[in-house]
Design an enzyme around this catalytic site. Structure first.
Site, short mmCIF file in Angstrom:
data_model
loop_
_atom_site.label_atom_id
_atom_site.label_comp_id
_atom_site.label_asym_id
_atom_site.label_seq_id
_atom_site.Cartn_x
_atom_site.Cartn_y
_atom_site.Cartn_z
N CYS A 131 43.41 0.23 16.59
CA CYS A 131 43.41 -0.50 17.74
C CYS A 131 42.54 -1.48 18.12
O CYS A 131 42.87 -2.32 18.99
CB CYS A 131 44.39 0.27 18.66
SG CYS A 131 45.48 1.37 18.21
N HIS A 265 44.38 -3.77 24.83
CA HIS A 265 45.15 -3.24 23.84
C HIS A 265 46.43 -2.51 24.41
O HIS A 265 46.44 -1.68 25.42
CB HIS A 265 44.60 -1.97 22.92
CG HIS A 265 45.30 -1.16 22.15
ND1 HIS A 265 46.47 -1.77 21.44
CD2 HIS A 265 45.58 0.27 22.17
CE1 HIS A 265 47.00 -0.69 20.95
NE2 HIS A 265 46.69 0.36 21.18
N ASN A 296 53.33 -0.13 20.92
CA ASN A 296 52.21 -0.28 20.52
C ASN A 296 52.04 -0.83 19.09
O ASN A 296 52.36 -0.11 18.29
CB ASN A 296 51.53 1.29 20.87
CG ASN A 296 50.15 1.31 20.26
OD1 ASN A 296 49.56 0.38 19.51
ND2 ASN A 296 49.23 2.27 20.82
N1 COA Z 1 60.49 12.93 24.98
C1 COA Z 1 60.71 14.03 26.19
N2 COA Z 1 59.77 14.62 26.40
C2 COA Z 1 58.85 14.91 25.94
C3 COA Z 1 58.59 13.90 24.80
C4 COA Z 1 59.26 13.28 24.53
N3 COA Z 1 59.15 12.10 23.58
N4 COA Z 1 57.16 14.40 24.49
C5 COA Z 1 56.69 15.24 25.23
N5 COA Z 1 57.69 15.54 25.97
C6 COA Z 1 57.61 16.80 27.17
C7 COA Z 1 56.69 17.56 26.82
O1 COA Z 1 57.28 18.72 25.90
C8 COA Z 1 56.38 18.26 28.01
O2 COA Z 1 57.38 19.00 28.67
P1 COA Z 1 56.80 20.40 29.49
O3 COA Z 1 56.29 19.65 30.52
O4 COA Z 1 58.44 21.01 29.79
O5 COA Z 1 55.82 21.31 28.78
C9 COA Z 1 56.25 16.78 29.07
O6 COA Z 1 57.16 16.18 28.22
C10 COA Z 1 54.68 16.43 29.04
O7 COA Z 1 54.00 16.35 27.76
P2 COA Z 1 52.76 15.38 27.92
O8 COA Z 1 52.51 15.71 26.32
O9 COA Z 1 51.83 15.87 28.84
O10 COA Z 1 53.39 14.05 28.10
P3 COA Z 1 52.42 13.00 28.47
O11 COA Z 1 52.60 12.67 29.90
O12 COA Z 1 50.97 13.12 28.12
O13 COA Z 1 53.20 11.68 27.60
C11 COA Z 1 52.41 10.59 25.74
C12 COA Z 1 52.88 11.82 26.14
C13 COA Z 1 52.42 10.57 24.34
C14 COA Z 1 53.30 9.20 26.19
C15 COA Z 1 51.00 10.16 26.42
O14 COA Z 1 50.22 11.32 26.29
C16 COA Z 1 50.35 8.92 26.09
O15 COA Z 1 50.62 7.88 26.17
N6 COA Z 1 49.20 9.34 25.18
C17 COA Z 1 48.55 7.97 24.58
C18 COA Z 1 49.14 7.55 23.67
C19 COA Z 1 48.50 6.53 22.99
O16 COA Z 1 48.49 5.41 23.72
N7 COA Z 1 48.21 6.15 21.76
C20 COA Z 1 47.86 5.17 21.30
C21 COA Z 1 46.33 5.02 21.37
S1 COA Z 1 45.47 3.74 20.62
#
Ligand code: COA
Length: 340
Positions: A131, A265, A296
């Site tokens: 990215c 980004h 993304n």
């Molecule tokens: N749909 C619904 N629920 C989901 C899910 C989905 N796609 N993915 C995870 N969950 C749930 C989890 O099981 C968890 O449930 P729980 O609280 O009952 O255990 C809850 O949502 C929170 O999970 P978590 O992993 O902490 O979510 P988050 O708030 O961190 O969001 C992302 C997940 C991926 C959106 C976030 O971590 C993110 O955006 N990270 C950066 C990703 C990114 O930008 N990558 C590219 C970089 S270049």
């Protein structure tokens, strides 16, 4: 030392000399035709449209056709950028394709792209730094123009994530999309591209990586897919990229008040919001939010977002924008530019 050269009497090598400064001449994007909704993504994962919008800001993304290649996407965006720059393809001295989703490493994508675009006098090579790829390309291109190794440079960020995404992976399937964004860089009488602030942290490589070696996977009759530790990436990007962004403004001799736009980004809307808060960006600074429609698109996201902001009238040509690319590696690159 002899009068003809160095201490061994060799004739001195003539150094290359380039333009006083560099700037962006144009930007051009290619968005594949197929719009993919969150509901369609949720056919394969246990999630909802509302969860995806709330946690990532994404409403739709684009998927390329299976037969559309990285080269096809790159030619579409690159051709648009060349046309908008008002130069001929023969004037381009280097074509870079920044991508982390090229699934066939030999040959690199850029030579075919340069050839199809008519950039017949051009070096052509790929950059894979995920990215952060487009911002690395802008930094390299700017230095090449000023050093004299190219007069005009075409930097293209292109991704086809549909090749490497496991559509049943709940932590990833909704985030990424396909697309391409390009910019022509060239000589300028006034500085149009600020110094780059860049770096990498390979100790955290496992935060975003493929789940195995392509060859080993194929031998086992399996496919290699992208895996991500979402929370780790989120924390790193949200809290460690603001100081990088701030430094890029400082080394350009500016303050945050001098900015007209912030084009990070497009990783996740919450990451953008966290950076805006951490930077305490003045209210007049327009913020790129192309992630809503495009998801993304990694190396393509910064030029695509720039094009969207220009098309919507959110920024004007000649305004000052802060670019920040960050992602797998981990890696980052940031610079201030004048909008073409
Ligand atoms: N749909 C619904 N629920 C989901 C899910 C989905 N796609 N993915 C995870 N969950 C749930 C989890 O099981 C968890 O449930 P729980 O609280 O009952 O255990 C809850 O949502 C929170 O999970 P978590 O992993 O902490 O979510 P988050 O708030 O961190 O969001 C992302 C997940 C991926 C959106 C976030 O971590 C993110 O955006 N990270 C950066 C990703 C990114 O930008 N990558 C590219 C970089 S270049």
């Amino acid at each position: 030392m002899s009068s003809t050269g160095n201490s061994t009497g060799n004739k001195p090598i003539r150094p290359s000399t380039g333009a006083a400064h560099s700037r962006l001449f144009s930007v051009g994007g290619y968005r594949p035709a197929r719009v993919v909704t969150n509901d369609e993504i949720c056919e394969h994962i246990d999630s909802t449209d509302e969860w995806i919008r709330t946690r990532s800001g994404i409403a739709t993304r684009r998927f390329a056709l299976p037969e559309e290649t990285i080269q096809d996407l790159s030619v579409a965006a690159g051709g648009k950028a060349i046309a908008a720059a008002g130069i001929s393809p023969e004037q381009i001295g280097a074509v870079m394709v920044a991508s982390c989703t090229v699934t066939n490493p030999i040959p690199a994508a850029a030579p075919e792209v340069a050839s199809r675009l008519g950039a017949v006098n051009s070096a052509a090579f790929d950059i894979n730094i995920a990215c952060a790829g487009f911002c690395h390309g802008v930094a390299l291109g700017s230095d090449m123009i000023r050093a004299g190794s190219a007069e005009y440079v075409l930097v293209i960020g292109t991704e086809k994530f549909t090749s490497i995404i496991d559509k049943t992976d709940r932590g990833i399937a909704f985030i990424f999309g396909d697309g391409s964004g390009a910019a022509v860089l060239g000589p300028s009488e006034v500085p149009g591209i600020g110094p780059v602030v860049w770096g990498a942290d390979g100790a955290r490589a496992s935060a975003i990586e493929m789940n195995g070696d392509w060859v080993d996977k194929a031998t086992a009759g399996e496919r290699a897919f992208l895996r991500m530790n979402g929370q780790q990436v989120f924390r790193w990007a949200a809290y460690e990229m603001a100081p990088v962004a701030r430094r890029a403004v400082e080394v350009a001799g500016l303050t945050l008040d001098d900015l007209d736009a912030f084009i990070p980004h497009q990783a996740n809307m919450r990451i953008t919001d966290a950076m805006v808060r951490a930077l305490k960006l003045p209210a007049h600074v327009a913020i790129a939010r192309d992630i809503v429609d495009m998801g993304n698109t990694s190396a393509a996201s910064v030029p695509l977002a720039m094009e969207t902001m220009l098309e919507r009238g959110e920024i004007a040509s000649g305004s000052t924008a802060l670019l920040v690319g960050f992602g797998a590696g981990l890696s980052f690159a940031a610079q201030v530019v004048t909008i073409p």
